[in-house]
Design an enzyme around this catalytic site. Structure first.
Site, short mmCIF file in Angstrom:
data_model
loop_
_atom_site.label_atom_id
_atom_site.label_comp_id
_atom_site.label_asym_id
_atom_site.label_seq_id
_atom_site.Cartn_x
_atom_site.Cartn_y
_atom_site.Cartn_z
N LYS A 193 57.42 100.00 31.46
CA LYS A 193 56.55 101.01 32.09
C LYS A 193 57.47 102.12 32.61
CE LYS A 193 54.90 102.72 35.33
NZ LYS A 193 55.08 104.17 35.62
N GLU A 268 66.73 97.47 42.05
CA GLU A 268 67.73 98.50 42.33
C GLU A 268 67.00 99.61 43.06
OE1 GLU A 268 70.61 97.62 41.56
OE2 GLU A 268 70.65 96.56 39.66
N CYS A 302 70.93 107.76 42.55
CA CYS A 302 70.81 106.72 43.57
C CYS A 302 72.13 106.50 44.30
CB CYS A 302 70.33 105.42 42.94
SG CYS A 302 71.39 104.85 41.60
N GLU A 400 66.80 109.10 52.59
CA GLU A 400 67.20 109.51 51.24
C GLU A 400 66.43 110.77 50.84
OE1 GLU A 400 65.91 107.14 47.79
OE2 GLU A 400 67.93 107.33 46.99
P1 NAD Z 1 59.35 105.21 42.50
O1 NAD Z 1 59.57 104.00 43.31
O2 NAD Z 1 58.36 106.21 42.98
O3 NAD Z 1 58.90 104.86 41.02
C1 NAD Z 1 59.68 104.05 40.17
C2 NAD Z 1 58.78 103.39 39.15
O4 NAD Z 1 57.90 102.49 39.82
C3 NAD Z 1 57.88 104.36 38.38
O5 NAD Z 1 57.78 103.94 37.04
C4 NAD Z 1 56.55 104.19 39.09
O6 NAD Z 1 55.44 104.51 38.29
C5 NAD Z 1 56.56 102.72 39.42
N1 NAD Z 1 55.70 102.32 40.53
C6 NAD Z 1 55.31 103.06 41.61
N2 NAD Z 1 54.49 102.33 42.39
C7 NAD Z 1 54.36 101.11 41.82
C8 NAD Z 1 53.65 99.93 42.17
N3 NAD Z 1 52.89 99.86 43.26
N4 NAD Z 1 53.74 98.86 41.35
C9 NAD Z 1 54.51 98.91 40.24
N5 NAD Z 1 55.20 100.00 39.86
C10 NAD Z 1 55.13 101.10 40.65
O7 NAD Z 1 60.79 105.87 42.33
P2 NAD Z 1 61.14 107.26 41.66
O8 NAD Z 1 60.72 108.35 42.60
O9 NAD Z 1 60.66 107.27 40.25
O10 NAD Z 1 62.74 107.17 41.59
C11 NAD Z 1 63.58 107.59 42.61
C12 NAD Z 1 64.07 106.39 43.42
O11 NAD Z 1 64.74 105.47 42.56
C13 NAD Z 1 65.10 106.77 44.48
O12 NAD Z 1 64.82 106.08 45.66
C14 NAD Z 1 66.42 106.28 43.88
O13 NAD Z 1 67.44 106.00 44.81
C15 NAD Z 1 65.98 105.07 43.14
N6 NAD Z 1 66.96 104.71 42.13
C16 NAD Z 1 67.73 103.61 42.33
C17 NAD Z 1 68.70 103.25 41.40
C18 NAD Z 1 69.56 102.05 41.63
O14 NAD Z 1 70.13 101.58 40.65
N7 NAD Z 1 69.68 101.52 42.83
C19 NAD Z 1 68.86 104.01 40.25
C20 NAD Z 1 68.05 105.13 40.07
C21 NAD Z 1 67.10 105.46 41.01
#
Ligand code: NAD
Length: 521
Positions: A193, A268, A302, A400
């Protein structure tokens, strides 16, 4: 103001040739629309205009995709193939990704706003992820334990089933490959997804996998919103594993939703990583690395070193040099190879980053940037922004931001630096700049971070553990740890000698004496 390329070129977006007419799901080897026909708008971050409609997946679509993946797992050849056979297909996938790197980068840059040169680097890293796990599974050895004359025990490693992979928008294709590589290498089948802001590059996977010879049903993709498609995947009883990358808040929700099913989770999450610069460091290298560390990938990274802690002795000089260099970072259209910072992914995210910049103006001293760069009237452009003298309780120090915004704070002692470094809820990465050997190691070991770089930018060997502590994640992937997450390690115990039987219920109690070494469980 920040240095820019010709502003005139920013108003006209660069439209890649042959964009798809619509973006569909890929289920059981077929491109399909949502069961209810629902779609959502996908914008490009330079014009913020809708350029395509993507299928908006819901529970019915996830059910279909999981059923296909389950069938492929239970009846198909993939989990039963020799590692060498799977490895060959994974290498073909890597070859295909590599051969399409320019197209991938073009689409990724257009959809996400990442500078084209950096998108190209991410495409190549995606190929490398497949190559790495293709090699690892043929070299994989499992443990055998011998108890001489009595017993032999071995580990029977097996794929688990349908893995649910949920990914964010910041480096979409590369992060998808980071999960797809090990999940597929180990013989699982998957439902991916991808993030709803950036579904374009993910739509290339189906063609790549088909061409490489991945059997039907092994890879399935459902587009859609997190609260619909993502939620249904997390709550599906036939999906025993969820690998998630995204915000810490979303991670908490997924953790709760997966709890009733006791799923395997790899998370992550977010970060607010410190870069600690001691007075004895190579200041030029530290400035270059900390500029790159927070402004590369538009600051949507991240592991960004978004808090820079600087020893007071060199603080003023550091701030002055840093601010001057930040002003020179080239903001420009994502497709321009000279661009160093492109456009943020989406207007919603742009508003969030801009609101933090306004908050920061009330909390600290603005020394570079501070809003929309001059000459960029449309699109999600943010000037590289630097705040100095940022107090530890400021929101821009604690939260963040995930954009090209950095907080610089002075410190006087190692103890103070450590307290500042550890004084946030996150613990993903840390970057330490010093030439003092003892301090370097002592500080690195004491800092609360899953990954530490010493006198180095974020350069990662794929064999090393990846992951965060505290609110930055749960579990570590990377190298064999990813293999561990995506497999069950069944222990098989075999008696070699006489049967080792404590005997109950014999008429004569003196015969039932062999009670040494029973497992008390
Ligand atoms: P997000 O949490 O908004 O979304 C990530 C994914 O989760 C998307 O595909 C979204 O549709 C899905 N999602 C959202 N709500 C959900 C739910 N209730 N159930 C299941 N899936 C759900 O994050 P984002 O805004 O897309 O990405 C940015 C974030 O990701 C930042 O906080 C960043 O630090 C983090 N990030 C972490 C790493 C790491 O390796 N630690 C790497 C890249 C990004």
């Amino acid at each position: 103001m920040s240095e820019t390329t010709d502003p005139a070129t920013t108003t006209g977006r660069h439209l890649p040739a042959d964009l798809p007419e619509r973006i569909q799901h890929y289920i059981d080897g077929e491109l399909v629309d949502s069961a209810d026909g629902a779609t959502f708008d996908v914008l490009d971050p330079v014009s913020n205009e809708t350029y395509v409609q993507a299928a908006a997946g819901k529970k019915a679509d996830i059910d279909r995709a999981v059923a296909a993946a389950k069938r492929a797992f239970e009846e198909g050849p993939w989990p039963r193939m020799l590692p060498r056979e799977r490895s060959r297909i994974l290498h073909k996938i890597a070859d295909l990704v590599e051969s399409r790197d320019a197209r991938l980068a073009e689409l990724e840059s257009f959809d996400s706003g990442l500078p084209i040169t950096q998108a190209l680097g991410q495409a190549r890293r995606a190929a490398e992820n497949f190559r790495f796990f293709a090699d690892l599974i043929v070299a994989q050895a499992d443990d055998t334990y011998k108890v001489p004359g009595r017993q032999i025990n071995y580990v029977n490693r097996k794929p688990i089933g349908v893995a649910g992979l949920i990914t964010p928008w910041n480096t979409p294709f590369m992060l998808e490959s980071w999960k797809l590589g090990p999940a597929l290498a180990t013989g699982n089948t998957v439902v991916l997804k991808p993030a709803e802001f950036t579904p374009l590059s993910a739509s290339l996977w189906a063609g790549i996998f088909e061409e490489a010879g991945l059997p039907q049903g092994v890879f399935n993709l459902v587009n859609g919103f997190g609260e619909d498609a993502g939620d249904a995947l997390v709550k599906h009883p036939d999906v025993p594993l969820i690998s998630f990358t995204g915000e810490s808040r979303t991670g908490q929700i997924i953790f709760g939703n997966a709890a009733p099913y006791l799923k395997g989770l790899s998370m992550e999450l977010g970060g607010k990583s410190p870069a600690v610069v001691f007075a004895d460091a190579d200041l030029e290298a530290a400035v270059d690395a900390t500029i790159f560390g927070v402004f590369s990938l538009n600051g949507e990274r991240c592991t960004a070193g978004s808090r820079i802690l600087v020893e007071r002795e060199v603080y003023d000089e550091f701030v002055e040099r840093y601010a001057a260099q930040a002003e020179r970072v080239v903001v420009g259209p994502p497709h321009d190879p000279n661009t160093e910072v492109g456009a943020l992914v989406h207007p919603e995210h742009y508003d969030k980053v801009m609101s933090y910049i306004e908050i920061g103006k009330g909390e600290a001293r603005l020394v570079a940037g501070g809003g929309r760069p001059e000459g960029f009237d449309t699109g999600n452009y943010v000037a590289p922004t630097v705040f100095a003298d940022v107090p530890a309780d400021a929101r821009i120090f604690q939260e963040e931001i995930f954009g090209p915004v950095v907080a610089i704070t002075p410190f006087d002692t190692d103890e103070e630096a450590l307290a500042l470094a550890n004084g946030v809820r996150y613990g993903l990465a840390a970057y330490i700049w010093t030439n003092d050997l003892k301090r370097a190691h002592n500080f690195s070991q004491a800092v609360e971070a899953g990954m530490v770089w010493l006198n180095s930018n974020n350069v990662r060997d794929l064999r090393t553990p990846f992951g965060g502590v505290k609110a930055s994640g749960l579990g570590h992937e990377g190298g064999y740890r990813s293999i561990d997450f995506y497999t069950d390690q069944q222990a098989v115990h075999i008696t070699l000698g006489a049967v080792h039987n404590p005997t109950f219920g014999k008429a004569d109690p003196h015969e039932a004496t062999d009670l040494d070494d029973p497992d008390p469980r």
